[in-house]
Design an enzyme around this catalytic site. Structure first.
Site: not given
Length: 279
Positions: A52, A96, A119
């Site tokens: 990422k 995460q 997200d």
């Protein structure tokens, strides 16, 4: 021979388009930054976080890294998220998953401001998807839509079967296919005669979390097969939820593992980050 749907190539196209957009936004004085939080040092999570950060660097947005020890308390993590929510220089916040067992994943997701939830997991963004309003869409399902569209596969009017009903892939995937005018069936562990249902699919999307579960007898001749799963086998090689060797001769189009859906998830995360810059 099935058409091989190349996620690496398509994700690169998307990142190149985003890079151009970011250059234009920078020229207008608009800059972007993604805050990436990782609690503990789970090896798979570390790989995802590294990828990422690389993608951010490539498209030209800043990434701020918060690597917290395993013993961090839930309150400490929530305080950090609230600080980032208030920071005008941060456009996107990503925690995460999975987090350590002593933390409540849902509470963490709810704490991230919906307008920074790149997200697409916050209930406000999921609700916006359900009612057809603007919001951030979960990256993996959004990536699957791009894979299909950019590979010239028609969705409208097709029967799509989604195997798996998770909040992160299965449910949003079904909603996105519905939005694209597919007729959608969602299957799960309690579905009676799963093989028969899957065999009706023009587009079969598998996110079940079991290595090579979907074999040739689940697939209709000429169907498009999208494999969301990724597993490391005993020999160290990666495989998906679909038995590629068995299914590929029957399918009309298929995603490989690796190199199919995986790269698209990060490309669509970057897409959400750029969208956050423009809001």
């Amino acid at each position: 021979m099935a058409q091989l749907i190349d996620g690496k190539k398509i994700s690169q196209e998307i990142k190149d388009e985003l890079k151009e957009k970011v250059e234009k936004l920078n020229a207008e004085g608009i800059e972007g930054a993604l805050a990436v939080i990782q609690v503990g040092n789970d090896p798979a999570s570390s790989v995802y976080v590294r990828n990422k950060k690389r993608a951010c660097e490539y498209i030209g947005i800043r990434s701020e890294s918060y690597e917290l020890p395993e013993e961090t308390t839930e309150d400490e993590l929530l305080t950090l998220i609230e600080t980032l929510n208030e920071d005008p220089k941060i456009n996107g916040i990503l925690c995460q998953l999975p987090v350590p067992a002593h933390m409540d994943e849902n509470k963490i997701i709810r704490t991230i401001a919906p307008e920074k939830d790149v997200d697409g997991f916050h209930t406000q963004n999921v609700g916006a998807l359900v009612v057809g309003q603007k919001g951030f869409v979960s990256c993996t399902p959004a990536g699957v839509i791009q894979l299909l569209k950019r590979s010239g596969i028609d969705i409208a009017g097709k029967h799509c079967v989604v195997v798996g009903r998770s909040n992160i892939v299965g449910k949003p995937m079904a909603l996105l296919m519905l939005k694209e005018n597919a007729t959608v069936t969602i299957c799960h562990s309690r579905t009676a005669d799963l093989k028969a249902v899957c065999k009706q699919a023009d587009i079969l999307i598998v996110a079940v979390g079991k290595p090579k579960m979907i074999t040739a007898e689940y697939v209709k001749e000429g169907a498009t097969v999208i494999d969301v799963g990724i597993h490391r086998q005993e020999d160290g090689k990666l495989c998906g939820d679909v038995d590629f060797e068995q299914v590929e001769p029957i399918a009309g189009a298929i995603t490989p593992v690796p190199g199919g859906v995986g790269p698209m998830t990060i490309a669509m995360l970057m897409n959400n980050c750029v969208e956050a810059m423009t809001r």
